[in-house]
Design a protein around this motif. Structure first.
Motif, PDB file in Angstrom:
ATOM      1  N   GLU A 150     -48.770  -2.042  71.221  1.00  0.00           N
ATOM      2  CA  GLU A 150     -49.345  -3.181  71.929  1.00  0.00           C
ATOM      3  C   GLU A 150     -50.652  -2.814  72.630  1.00  0.00           C
ATOM      4  N   ALA A 151     -50.758  -1.589  73.092  1.00  0.00           N
ATOM      5  CA  ALA A 151     -51.959  -1.138  73.798  1.00  0.00           C
ATOM      6  C   ALA A 151     -52.380   0.221  73.226  1.00  0.00           C
ATOM      7  N   PRO A 152     -52.987   0.207  72.039  1.00  0.00           N
ATOM      8  CA  PRO A 152     -53.333   1.474  71.393  1.00  0.00           C
ATOM      9  C   PRO A 152     -54.473   2.198  72.111  1.00  0.00           C
ATOM     10  N   GLU A 153     -54.458   3.510  72.013  1.00  0.00           N
ATOM     11  CA  GLU A 153     -55.521   4.353  72.531  1.00  0.00           C
ATOM     12  C   GLU A 153     -55.793   5.467  71.532  1.00  0.00           C
ATOM     13  N   TRP A 154     -57.044   5.841  71.439  1.00  0.00           N
ATOM     14  CA  TRP A 154     -57.418   6.885  70.492  1.00  0.00           C
ATOM     15  C   TRP A 154     -58.253   7.940  71.201  1.00  0.00           C
ATOM     16  N   GLY A 155     -58.002   9.188  70.871  1.00  0.00           N
ATOM     17  CA  GLY A 155     -58.777  10.273  71.450  1.00  0.00           C
ATOM     18  C   GLY A 155     -60.195  10.278  70.908  1.00  0.00           C
ATOM     19  N   GLU A 156     -61.151  10.602  71.768  1.00  0.00           N
ATOM     20  CA  GLU A 156     -62.545  10.642  71.354  1.00  0.00           C
ATOM     21  C   GLU A 156     -62.798  11.791  70.370  1.00  0.00           C
ATOM     22  N   PHE A 157     -63.881  11.677  69.635  1.00  0.00           N
ATOM     23  CA  PHE A 157     -64.338  12.780  68.786  1.00  0.00           C
ATOM     24  C   PHE A 157     -65.278  13.673  69.592  1.00  0.00           C
ATOM     25  N   ALA A 158     -65.336  14.931  69.209  1.00  0.00           N
ATOM     26  CA  ALA A 158     -66.216  15.886  69.883  1.00  0.00           C
ATOM     27  C   ALA A 158     -66.520  17.028  68.916  1.00  0.00           C
ATOM     28  N   GLY A 159     -67.581  17.767  69.258  1.00  0.00           N
ATOM     29  CA  GLY A 159     -67.867  19.011  68.550  1.00  0.00           C
ATOM     30  C   GLY A 159     -68.318  18.861  67.122  1.00  0.00           C
ATOM     31  N   VAL A 160     -68.877  17.711  66.736  1.00  0.00           N
ATOM     32  CA  VAL A 160     -69.282  17.560  65.339  1.00  0.00           C
ATOM     33  C   VAL A 160     -70.339  18.603  64.998  1.00  0.00           C
ATOM     34  N   THR A 161     -70.166  19.255  63.846  1.00  0.00           N
ATOM     35  CA  THR A 161     -71.082  20.301  63.407  1.00  0.00           C
ATOM     36  C   THR A 161     -70.926  20.475  61.904  1.00  0.00           C
ATOM     37  N   PHE A 162     -71.891  21.133  61.280  1.00  0.00           N
ATOM     38  CA  PHE A 162     -71.847  21.349  59.838  1.00  0.00           C
ATOM     39  C   PHE A 162     -71.761  22.830  59.516  1.00  0.00           C
ATOM     40  N   SER A 163     -71.150  23.104  58.364  1.00  0.00           N
ATOM     41  CA  SER A 163     -71.087  24.479  57.881  1.00  0.00           C
ATOM     42  C   SER A 163     -72.503  24.971  57.584  1.00  0.00           C
ATOM     43  N   PRO A 164     -72.705  26.292  57.565  1.00  0.00           N
ATOM     44  CA  PRO A 164     -74.048  26.810  57.308  1.00  0.00           C
ATOM     45  C   PRO A 164     -74.658  26.312  55.999  1.00  0.00           C
ATOM     46  N   ASP A 165     -73.827  26.027  54.986  1.00  0.00           N
ATOM     47  CA  ASP A 165     -74.373  25.544  53.718  1.00  0.00           C
ATOM     48  C   ASP A 165     -74.477  24.022  53.671  1.00  0.00           C
ATOM     49  N   GLY A 166     -74.080  23.332  54.733  1.00  0.00           N
ATOM     50  CA  GLY A 166     -74.211  21.889  54.809  1.00  0.00           C
ATOM     51  C   GLY A 166     -73.204  21.106  53.997  1.00  0.00           C
ATOM     52  N   ARG A 167     -72.218  21.746  53.418  1.00  0.00           N
ATOM     53  CA  ARG A 167     -71.277  21.059  52.537  1.00  0.00           C
ATOM     54  C   ARG A 167     -70.024  20.549  53.236  1.00  0.00           C
ATOM     55  N   THR A 168     -69.822  20.982  54.463  1.00  0.00           N
ATOM     56  CA  THR A 168     -68.620  20.588  55.198  1.00  0.00           C
ATOM     57  C   THR A 168     -68.995  20.160  56.608  1.00  0.00           C
ATOM     58  N   MET A 169     -68.454  19.022  57.024  1.00  0.00           N
ATOM     59  CA  MET A 169     -68.585  18.597  58.406  1.00  0.00           C
ATOM     60  C   MET A 169     -67.296  18.934  59.135  1.00  0.00           C
ATOM     61  N   TYR A 170     -67.424  19.632  60.245  1.00  0.00           N
ATOM     62  CA  TYR A 170     -66.278  19.924  61.096  1.00  0.00           C
ATOM     63  C   TYR A 170     -66.358  19.019  62.324  1.00  0.00           C
ATOM     64  N   VAL A 171     -65.222  18.531  62.771  1.00  0.00           N
ATOM     65  CA  VAL A 171     -65.204  17.676  63.952  1.00  0.00           C
ATOM     66  C   VAL A 171     -63.837  17.774  64.605  1.00  0.00           C
ATOM     67  N   ASN A 172     -63.819  17.631  65.925  1.00  0.00           N
ATOM     68  CA  ASN A 172     -62.578  17.667  66.682  1.00  0.00           C
ATOM     69  C   ASN A 172     -62.169  16.276  67.130  1.00  0.00           C
ATOM     70  N   CYS A 173     -60.880  16.037  67.162  1.00  0.00           N
ATOM     71  CA  CYS A 173     -60.315  14.946  67.953  1.00  0.00           C
ATOM     72  C   CYS A 173     -59.888  15.587  69.263  1.00  0.00           C
ATOM     73  N   TYR A 174     -60.362  15.018  70.377  1.00  0.00           N
ATOM     74  CA  TYR A 174     -60.114  15.616  71.689  1.00  0.00           C
ATOM     75  C   TYR A 174     -58.621  15.673  72.003  1.00  0.00           C
ATOM     76  N   THR A 175     -57.949  14.517  71.812  1.00  0.00           N
ATOM     77  CA  THR A 175     -56.521  14.482  72.036  1.00  0.00           C
ATOM     78  C   THR A 175     -55.870  13.460  71.106  1.00  0.00           C
ATOM     79  N   PRO A 176     -54.803  13.808  70.429  1.00  0.00           N
ATOM     80  CA  PRO A 176     -54.215  15.139  70.366  1.00  0.00           C
ATOM     81  C   PRO A 176     -55.170  16.116  69.693  1.00  0.00           C
ATOM     82  N   GLY A 177     -55.333  17.298  70.267  1.00  0.00           N
ATOM     83  CA  GLY A 177     -56.304  18.263  69.787  1.00  0.00           C
ATOM     84  C   GLY A 177     -56.131  18.568  68.301  1.00  0.00           C
ATOM     85  N   THR A 178     -57.135  18.191  67.511  1.00  0.00           N
ATOM     86  CA  THR A 178     -57.086  18.371  66.065  1.00  0.00           C
ATOM     87  C   THR A 178     -58.469  18.743  65.573  1.00  0.00           C
TER      88      THR A 178
END
Length: 458
Positions: free
Chosen positions: A421-449
């Motif tokens: 009824e009252a959904p909540e979503w953890g913010e994203f943080a830490g977006v970054t790319f691999s040195p070769d640019g082929r992969t994006m890494y990103v965190n979900c703040y909570t639950p930490g993923t």
């Protein structure tokens, strides 16, 4: 990062209530300035609509896929304890034999979610629950190792990479020893070597100041370190530069000390008062900080002379691009003490010209479903453009921004931490790319993923 209370209606609520909505994003600003030194954007406006994830973790455009690299509460592969929570700032570094070292902040306070386990030789204050962990990834993206990189710090929010491939992790607090159970003063920057954390240990870089640090960016030509301060109360934070005695000296060189200065824009005590993109100031001054250790008074409250100093609310993301440093003010609210209201600004400082320019203003004349509220972590995408972690209300996204200022959704979090009824979503943080640019890494703040996203990147 998930630190300032939200006491006002969000941009989406304001616009929805007024019935205002348009079909396309309308950020204001000279976006071409943001991408100096990056690959040329190809004019695309994204990768198509987001496809609902049947596993309920992360929605991505068609053709993209994700891998969960790490989740809070799981055992660390090193056996040191559990993966800590509150995943925040992050960067990726090249390793030997095609490996990648991913260094990740944990914005833990003295109470709350799973803290960073203490580790011998890597713990600053045994009562601190913040710190960093590092993941070692193989050439195919597989997780080969995961361990504590620094422990015993507090509220590790963002930071930034150095030209010598280490991570500067920042404490977003000014708590002293004896406060909240801490045995040492906090509010410092620490250097972390993701490949070999014991090379850097747990040594505070005290000359870089003791304040509510957010992010840093290093001038790769001169070694000057620029720092943002995300102070929670009025008067708000400052924008700093640190002049190291041993610039570009490699790992450990920042311990040699240096001079800390704060930015003064003559006649502008509060950056929120500037409203028009393209507004430039050509006589930016740098004023010595009277007491970088804030031994008696927080730096932002110290006496900078009769001309004062320049403040800004919610100074967060900071990065180097081309020959300039960019920094973000996530929002400003007059009800909280700012000179004017805005939904986010990006500023550009050109050191050689001593020029400060307002290059982007976020919202409010945007589609209520698109970004424009509280930009936070920002990184340069490997193929040109920006990736923006939006830290606002409602659904949480990573958005891409092309050189032309076109905005497209790149990811949407699906982990509901509230109720149906009252959904909540953890913010994203830490977006970054691999040195070769082929992969994006990103965190979900909570639950930490921590996610690794691959696909048909342009």
């Amino acid at each position: 990062m998930s630190s300032a209370p939200r006491r006002l209606a969000t941009r989406r609520q304001v616009l929805a209530g007024s019935g205002a909505a348009v079909a396309a994003i309308s950020f204001s600003g000279a976006f071409g300035e943001l991408f100096a030194g990056t690959a040329t954007a190809r004019g695309h406006a994204g990768y198509g609509p987001l496809v609902p994830d049947p596993d309920g973790l992360l929605d991505l455009p068609k053709g993209f896929r994700y891998r969960v690299l790490s989740r809070e509460g799981d055992p660390l592969r090193s056996g040191e304890g559990l993966v800590p929570g509150n995943h925040d700032g992050m960067a990726a570094f090249s390793g030997r034999r095609g490996r990648t070292h991913l260094v990740r902040n944990h914005e833990n306070r003295h109470t709350g979610r799973i803290g960073v386990p203490t580790a011998e030789g890597l713990t600053y204050d045994p009562m601190g629950k913040g710190g960093c962990t590092t993941l070692e990834l193989g050439p195919g993206g597989e997780v080969l190792g995961e361990r504590v990189a620094i422990a015993g710090t507090a509220v590790n929010c963002a930071g930034g990479p150095t030209p010598w491939n280490t991570w500067l992790t920042c404490e977003e607090t000014e708590d002293r020893a004896g406060t909240n159970g801490y045995t040492k003063d906090h509010g410092f920057v620490f250097e972390v070597d993701g490949a070999d954390p014991r090379r850097t240990g747990a040594v505070p870089l005290t000359a870089m100041g003791r304040f509510q640090h957010e992010a840093v960016a290093v001038d790769p030509r001169k070694g000057i370190v620029y720092e943002t301060e995300d102070a929670f109360d009025h008067p708000f934070g400052l924008f700093y530069r640190f002049l190291p005695r041993k610039p570009l000296g490699g790992t450990g060189s920042l311990r040699a000390g240096g001079a800390l200065q704060a930015m003064r824009v003559p006649g502008v005590p509060d950056l929120s008062a500037v409203r028009e993109t393209g507004t430039a100031f050509d006589r930016v001054e740098w004023v010595p900080v009277p007491d970088p250790q804030a031994s008696g008074t927080p730096i932002r409250l110290q006496d900078f002379g009769p001309k004062g100093i320049t403040h800004a609310q919610k100074l967060e993301g900071c990065y180097w691009g081309g020959s300039s440093v960019y920094f973000v003010s996530s929002f400003a609210r007059s009800t909280e003490g700012s000179a004017a209201d805005h939904f986010g600004q990006v500023w550009r400082y050109e050191p050689e010209r001593r020029r400060l320019t307002l290059v982007v203003v976020f919202g409010p004349d945007t589609d209520i479903g698109l970004p424009g509220e509280s930009p936070d972590n920002i990184c340069l995408a490997a193929g040109g453009g920006l990736m923006v972690c939006e830290d606002g209300g409602g659904a949480q996204h990573v958005f891409g921004v092309t050189r032309r200022g076109e905005v497209y959704p790149m990811a949407r979090g699906r982990q509901n931490t509230g109720t149906e009824e009252a959904p909540e979503w953890g913010e994203f943080a830490g977006v970054t790319f691999s040195p070769d640019g082929r992969t994006m890494y990103v965190n979900c703040y909570t639950p930490g993923t921590t996610f690794a996203v691959t696909g048909p990147w342009r």
